[in-house]
Design a protein around this motif. Sequence first.
Motif, short mmCIF file in Angstrom:
data_model
loop_
_atom_site.label_atom_id
_atom_site.label_comp_id
_atom_site.label_asym_id
_atom_site.label_seq_id
_atom_site.Cartn_x
_atom_site.Cartn_y
_atom_site.Cartn_z
N VAL A 1 19.97 -2.74 -3.98
CA VAL A 1 18.89 -2.76 -4.39
C VAL A 1 17.30 -2.86 -2.94
CG1 VAL A 1 20.11 -4.67 -5.68
CG2 VAL A 1 19.64 -5.00 -3.85
N VAL A 2 16.95 -2.80 -4.24
CA VAL A 2 15.57 -1.88 -3.42
C VAL A 2 13.93 -2.84 -4.09
CG1 VAL A 2 13.89 -0.06 -2.79
CG2 VAL A 2 15.95 0.06 -1.72
N LEU A 3 13.18 -3.31 -3.78
CA LEU A 3 11.96 -2.76 -3.38
C LEU A 3 10.48 -1.91 -3.44
CD1 LEU A 3 10.87 -5.93 -5.68
CD2 LEU A 3 9.14 -6.36 -3.08
N LEU A 4 10.29 -1.84 -4.83
CA LEU A 4 9.55 -0.43 -4.20
C LEU A 4 7.95 -0.61 -5.08
CD1 LEU A 4 10.08 2.92 -4.28
CD2 LEU A 4 9.70 3.03 -6.32
N VAL A 5 6.73 -0.85 -3.67
CA VAL A 5 5.50 -0.98 -3.61
C VAL A 5 4.44 -0.11 -3.57
CG1 VAL A 5 4.13 -2.47 -2.77
CG2 VAL A 5 6.32 -2.98 -2.87
N ARG A 6 3.40 0.33 -4.54
CA ARG A 6 2.50 1.52 -4.02
C ARG A 6 1.55 1.13 -4.16
NH1 ARG A 6 2.27 7.30 -7.18
NH2 ARG A 6 0.56 8.38 -5.44
N LEU A 7 1.27 1.35 -2.37
CA LEU A 7 -0.30 0.71 -1.82
C LEU A 7 -1.35 1.81 -1.74
CD1 LEU A 7 1.68 -0.83 1.33
CD2 LEU A 7 0.99 -1.90 -1.40
N ASP A 8 -2.66 1.68 -1.22
CA ASP A 8 -3.20 2.02 -1.02
C ASP A 8 -3.06 2.68 0.49
OD1 ASP A 8 -5.69 3.54 -0.08
OD2 ASP A 8 -6.86 2.42 -0.91
N PRO A 9 -3.13 4.21 0.63
CA PRO A 9 -2.46 4.44 1.56
C PRO A 9 -2.93 4.31 3.12
CG PRO A 9 -2.05 6.47 0.37
CD PRO A 9 -2.92 4.96 -0.43
N ALA A 10 -4.41 4.11 2.81
CA ALA A 10 -5.65 3.43 3.33
C ALA A 10 -5.02 2.02 3.81
CB ALA A 10 -6.97 3.44 3.03
N ASP A 11 -3.70 0.97 3.21
CA ASP A 11 -3.86 -0.28 3.50
C ASP A 11 -2.32 -0.09 4.30
OD1 ASP A 11 -5.98 -1.38 2.21
OD2 ASP A 11 -4.60 -1.50 0.59
N LEU A 12 -1.70 0.78 4.51
CA LEU A 12 -0.62 0.61 5.41
C LEU A 12 -1.21 1.18 6.81
CD1 LEU A 12 1.62 3.13 3.85
CD2 LEU A 12 1.90 1.10 3.50
N LYS A 13 -0.87 -0.19 7.95
CA LYS A 13 -0.55 -0.46 8.78
C LYS A 13 0.15 0.08 9.86
CE LYS A 13 -2.36 -4.72 7.97
NZ LYS A 13 -2.11 -6.33 8.11
N SER A 14 1.37 0.31 9.55
CA SER A 14 2.21 1.49 10.15
C SER A 14 3.30 2.10 9.23
CB SER A 14 2.71 0.65 11.12
OG SER A 14 3.46 -0.63 10.82
N ARG B 1 8.78 3.32 9.66
CA ARG B 1 9.85 4.20 9.68
C ARG B 1 8.97 5.60 9.45
NH1 ARG B 1 15.48 4.83 7.57
NH2 ARG B 1 16.33 7.20 8.20
N GLU B 2 8.56 6.48 10.71
CA GLU B 2 7.33 7.74 10.44
C GLU B 2 8.12 8.23 9.35
OE1 GLU B 2 3.76 9.28 11.22
OE2 GLU B 2 4.74 8.06 12.50
N GLY B 3 6.87 8.28 8.44
CA GLY B 3 6.74 10.03 7.54
C GLY B 3 8.16 9.53 6.08
N ALA B 4 8.67 7.57 6.07
CA ALA B 4 9.66 7.49 5.47
C ALA B 4 9.22 6.75 4.13
CB ALA B 4 9.71 5.62 5.64
N SER B 5 7.65 6.51 3.91
CA SER B 5 7.05 6.51 2.79
C SER B 5 6.42 7.80 2.14
CB SER B 5 5.85 5.73 2.91
OG SER B 5 4.58 6.22 3.75
N TYR B 6 5.40 7.69 1.05
CA TYR B 6 5.27 8.97 0.33
C TYR B 6 3.94 8.29 -0.18
CZ TYR B 6 4.20 12.88 -3.36
OH TYR B 6 4.51 13.93 -3.93
N GLN B 7 3.06 9.16 -0.43
CA GLN B 7 1.33 9.34 -0.72
C GLN B 7 1.28 6.71 -0.61
OE1 GLN B 7 1.27 10.91 -3.95
NE2 GLN B 7 1.01 13.37 -3.42
N GLY B 8 1.31 6.46 -0.10
CA GLY B 8 1.31 4.99 0.01
C GLY B 8 2.80 4.29 -1.00
N ILE B 9 3.38 5.35 -1.28
CA ILE B 9 4.91 4.37 -1.75
C ILE B 9 6.21 3.94 -0.86
CG2 ILE B 9 6.73 4.58 -3.18
CD1 ILE B 9 5.09 6.70 -5.14
N VAL B 10 6.39 2.66 -1.19
CA VAL B 10 7.44 2.48 0.19
C VAL B 10 8.09 1.78 -0.30
CG1 VAL B 10 5.83 1.91 2.67
CG2 VAL B 10 6.31 0.27 0.59
#
Length: 351
Positions: free
Chosen positions: A245-258, A261-270
């Motif tokens: 089970v996973v929780l999927l959240v879409r953020l503003d890419p500018a809000d991502l501090k890190s 895992r390099e390249g593990a998100s997609y357009q702010g979706i983690v």
Amino acid sequence: MSESKNPVNNSSSGLERAGGNGDLVQSDRFPDPGVPEHKPRLTDVDPKAAKRAERTVAILFGISCLGTIASLVAYFAVRPDGTVEGTRLSTQLLGIGLGVSLLGIAVAAIHWAKALMSNHEYIDERHPTATSPENREVAVAALQQGANDSGIARRGVLKGAVVSALALFPLTIAVPLVSSVGGDWNVSSFRHTLWTKGRRLAYDPSGRLIKAADLTIGSVAHVIPDVPEEERQTEEWITEKAKAVVLLVRLDPADLKSDHREGASYQGIVAYSKICTHVGCPVALYEQQTHHLLCPCHQSTFDISDGAKVVFGPAKRPLPQLPITVDDEGYLVAEDDFDEPIGPSYWERLK
């Protein structure tokens, strides 16, 4: 004119006004109200009523015994069959049996105390505590008096009922624990889940596939792996689903501090595991303004915008991240399994 400094006695209220500050102080002139007149209960004056109360208590303890037996029967006869419905039925029957067992003991004890035990008022003046032999003798005598007041010595039926109920109830906990010894202790099974490269993400529980375009900034989705319908009918599905089970959240890419895992998100979706790294509770309380994810069990808090790192609580590790991207049709897919074993720490972890 000078203000009088003499205290004014307020005899009607038992208070004295001391000095010129107007403060009220307690007077020593209150009479001792004493102990109210004792009012006997029906069971104190009517032997038949006492006998009825005794039978009622015995029946309640008997109901507790039946609840214990029912929970044991449910544990062995209605085992989870790998489906949600089967697990729910097994859990409900166990809960009902445990509830009846505990409730029977509690109600029986209350009714016994109110109807059969001594209800006389006792006054015990407090004195400095000491450990002299005389005081110990008094304490032992008081305990003996309490046992006598309970009436358990002269009520054999109640004695047998309470001993049976209290002796049987621990079996509801001990039997499941003992029967689990020798079970599946393969902790390496937590190293891998159903997530593999190219497996699509689906909404839980509907199974509808998720497109990146469906998610707006601030969106939150509970996610499971997309698997064939026939696989969902197997006994292994519910266990594998619980791990994946996973929780999927879409953020503003500018809000991502890190990205953790390099390249593990997609357009702010983690995407992060919903299983808390403390004791494995479901982490699903998301606060949009702070990007914090809260575990309701022990309040461990993770920062989704900063690699799901722990910002508060007893958890010691970030939530494992699921690397995601999109396929040719725009559906969200996993690029690999979680970056580390999901769930709490255990003795064979390498990380």
